[in-house]
Design an enzyme around this catalytic site. Structure first.
Site, mmCIF file in Angstrom:
data_model
loop_
_atom_site.group_PDB
_atom_site.id
_atom_site.type_symbol
_atom_site.label_atom_id
_atom_site.label_comp_id
_atom_site.label_asym_id
_atom_site.label_seq_id
_atom_site.Cartn_x
_atom_site.Cartn_y
_atom_site.Cartn_z
ATOM 1 N N ARG A 1 70.017 -9.969 50.691
ATOM 2 C CA ARG A 1 69.853 -9.199 51.994
ATOM 3 C C ARG A 1 69.855 -10.465 53.032
ATOM 4 O O ARG A 1 69.020 -11.317 53.137
ATOM 5 C CB ARG A 1 68.767 -8.424 51.993
ATOM 6 C CG ARG A 1 68.906 -7.191 53.040
ATOM 7 C CD ARG A 1 67.879 -6.120 52.961
ATOM 8 N NE ARG A 1 67.824 -5.539 51.767
ATOM 9 C CZ ARG A 1 66.663 -4.705 51.149
ATOM 10 N NH1 ARG A 1 65.698 -4.797 52.007
ATOM 11 N NH2 ARG A 1 66.772 -3.955 50.184
ATOM 12 N N SER B 1 70.184 -1.120 52.752
ATOM 13 C CA SER B 1 69.270 -0.245 52.516
ATOM 14 C C SER B 1 68.482 0.421 53.797
ATOM 15 O O SER B 1 69.289 1.088 54.595
ATOM 16 C CB SER B 1 68.143 -0.700 51.634
ATOM 17 O OG SER B 1 67.287 0.169 51.146
ATOM 18 N N HIS B 2 67.154 0.452 53.915
ATOM 19 C CA HIS B 2 66.699 0.846 55.116
ATOM 20 C C HIS B 2 66.434 0.012 56.110
ATOM 21 O O HIS B 2 65.873 0.305 57.181
ATOM 22 C CB HIS B 2 65.396 1.532 54.545
ATOM 23 C CG HIS B 2 64.487 0.348 53.985
ATOM 24 N ND1 HIS B 2 64.603 -0.157 52.588
ATOM 25 C CD2 HIS B 2 63.545 -0.302 54.622
ATOM 26 C CE1 HIS B 2 63.861 -0.857 52.491
ATOM 27 N NE2 HIS B 2 63.121 -1.329 53.414
ATOM 28 N N ASP C 1 70.737 3.992 51.992
ATOM 29 C CA ASP C 1 71.628 4.391 51.003
ATOM 30 C C ASP C 1 71.136 5.150 49.845
ATOM 31 O O ASP C 1 71.799 5.007 48.770
ATOM 32 C CB ASP C 1 71.762 2.634 50.423
ATOM 33 C CG ASP C 1 70.459 2.278 49.817
ATOM 34 O OD1 ASP C 1 69.169 2.670 50.286
ATOM 35 O OD2 ASP C 1 70.534 1.465 48.785
ATOM 36 N N ARG D 1 65.954 5.969 48.170
ATOM 37 C CA ARG D 1 64.614 6.756 48.383
ATOM 38 C C ARG D 1 64.320 7.788 49.088
ATOM 39 O O ARG D 1 65.380 8.300 50.010
ATOM 40 C CB ARG D 1 63.837 5.652 49.189
ATOM 41 C CG ARG D 1 63.953 4.115 48.509
ATOM 42 C CD ARG D 1 62.946 3.323 49.239
ATOM 43 N NE ARG D 1 63.193 2.858 50.633
ATOM 44 C CZ ARG D 1 62.573 2.645 51.518
ATOM 45 N NH1 ARG D 1 61.421 2.826 51.467
ATOM 46 N NH2 ARG D 1 63.028 2.461 52.661
ATOM 47 N N HIS E 1 60.983 5.481 45.816
ATOM 48 C CA HIS E 1 62.125 5.344 44.572
ATOM 49 C C HIS E 1 61.678 5.964 43.425
ATOM 50 O O HIS E 1 60.473 5.774 43.043
ATOM 51 C CB HIS E 1 62.173 3.744 44.417
ATOM 52 C CG HIS E 1 62.734 2.847 45.144
ATOM 53 N ND1 HIS E 1 64.137 2.784 45.300
ATOM 54 C CD2 HIS E 1 62.437 2.215 46.276
ATOM 55 C CE1 HIS E 1 64.786 1.703 46.051
ATOM 56 N NE2 HIS E 1 63.448 1.380 46.506
#
Ligand SMILES: [Zn+2]
Length: 464
Positions: free
Chosen positions: A19, A109-110, A245, A248, A330
């Protein structure tokens, strides 16, 4: 083999995924190199050209990264199926549905909109830790497998939605507010709700990588405010949010109260144990004592494990556990499913659980013991100091009577008041902390203990 020495910015190779900040630490040339290196490693392990699928999330930078990633994979001889724009669990699903050796998800992701990255899977397992470091070395070395891979495109959205919908086994429906936060789950979610009975209100369902409404991170309470308002306004049975994404989940009950990931996991666990008693169920070190006590009391085997989707998946397959979860939302079902973290699947399991229970979500939740806890706290701490703090604290407390110390991930200390955790973040110069007690004044004592331990290590922590 071709030689093409290069290097990545080391900061992007993290414990569980890759990332970085787009245009700064991460660019299309990195995506190309990662594609080449991943296929090179897989070719060696499999002894043949690998078969992969690739998907990407709704971030503005994702299509360009995906395109270079795929080009790199093809140059090293992979057979690639492009499954396109969608959530991470759809990528995982495509690996099984399209009989692939693994896959890569382009996702931030977040994280904030200007971040992006990659989640990798190979041979039914996450590709992480040592694997990711090795990938970095392959890129630095620049010796890649050479080939001329094949490329096809295949959407799996409809198959995925059909598979997830199977889990809802009632003909009566619930009233649900949904908020994918303009993340990558949006378009799948809009299809999903047409297949489920009941009344469904979808907020922020358009995929938009600028995240115009709020940040797609349901672990932060303020990101759930819009969902809570919708639950109240439409008198919904519950509200469900996803991260950017879709791996979660965040849940709000019929009264607008947030059900955090660890309590949600406890509800799934108790439901599962009715049908399959005695099984191991895994939760990460940030998880409430309520989970561990309730699972044990209902005949299950609660297992505490390291935080992170990759270590949790590895532990699940080692123990053959049907269910695992993390405080961060998750949730991993191997029971009737494939064992990866899929928030959309978890959402449908929750609806099914709820309709079968014939109770409201607030009633179900209120049957779990109430505890007092802090959210996840983050104390700034230098990278070289953060691991030392954990080590110093654990060494000091190991032989103190009346104190139980767990070193599974950081240091989790259980006393007669409750427990507290100090854990070095894998990704930031931060110490993560959390405390939980059975009553408020005991929680205050735990907070004092945490500040005292940090002070002994020379770090002043403000009141929390
Ligand atoms: Zn995610």
């Amino acid at each position: 083999m071709t030689e093409n020495k290069g290097s990545l910015n080391g900061s992007i190779l993290r414990a569980y995924d890759i990332r970085g900040l787009v245009g700064d630490t991460l660019g299309p040339e990195d995506a190309f190199a990662i594609g080449r290196a991943f296929v090179t490693i897989a070719s060696h392990r499999l002894g043949r050209n690998p078969r992969f699928s690739v998907a990407y999330d709704g971030r503005v930078s994702s299509p360009a990264l995906e395109s270079e990633l795929v080009r790199g994979m093809l140059c090293s001889g992979a057979d690639v199926v492009r499954v396109g724009l969608g959530p991470t669990p759809m990528l995982y699903f495509s690996i099984t549905a399209l009989d692939r050796d693994g896959g890569i998800m382009v996702t931030g992701s977040h994280n904030p909109p200007n971040f992006n990255g990659f989640k990798l899977a190979l041979g039914g397992m996450p590709f992480w830790d040592e694997d990711i470091q090795y990938l970095g070395r392959v890129i630095a070395d620049g010796t890649y497998a050479e080939g001329n891979g094949g490329l096809t495109e295949c959407r799996v959205e409809n198959e995925y939605v059909a598979r997830v919908c199977q889990e809802y086994r009632s003909s009566s429906g619930l009233s649900v507010a949904w908020d994918p936060g303009n993340g990558a789950a949006g378009s799948i979610l809009r299809k999903l709700v047409t297949c489920l009975p009941g009344k469904h209100i979808v907020l922020n369902g358009e995929i938009d990588g600028t995240f115009p409404s709020h940040h797609p991170d349901p672990t932060v309470a303020e990101n759930l405010e819009e969902l809570i308002a919708a639950v109240h306004e439409h008198s919904c049975d519950l509200g469900i949010a996803f991260d950017g994404d879709g791996d979660r989940i965040g849940v709000v009950d019929d009264k607008g109260e947030i059900i955090w990931g660890d309590r949600l996991l406890t509800l799934y666990a108790l439901d599962l144990l009715r049908e399959t008693p005695g099984v191991p169920i895994i939760a990460d070190v940030k998880t409430s004592l309520v989970f561990f006590e309730q699972v044990a009391a209902h005949g299950g085997n609660p297992v505490m494990w390291r935080t992170g989707h990759s270590p949790i998946k590895s532990k699940m397959s080692e123990l053959n556990a049907p269910l695992a979860g993390e405080m961060s939302g998750h949730i991993f079902f191997a029971d009737r499913y494939y064992g990866y973290d899929d928030a959309i699947y978890a959402a449908v399991r929750l609806l099914d659980l709820l309709v079968r229970s014939k109770q409201t979500l607030s009633e179900l939740s209120s049957k779990l013991p109430r505890t007092y806890n802090t959210p996840e706290l983050r104390f700034p701490c230098d990278d070289d100091m953060k691991f030392k703090v954990v080590e110093m604290v654990s060494r000091r407390l190991q032989n103190v009577t009346g104190v139980e110390v767990s070193l599974i991930d950081g240091v989790r200390v259980t006393t007669s008041d409750g427990w507290w955790l100090l854990r070095a973040s894998n990704t930031q110069p931060v110490i993560v902390a959390r405390c939980e007690a059975r009553c408020e004044d005991r929680l205050d004592r735990l907070k004092v203990a945490v500040r005292e331990e940090m002070r002994r290590c020379g770090i002043e922590v403000p009141n929390f």
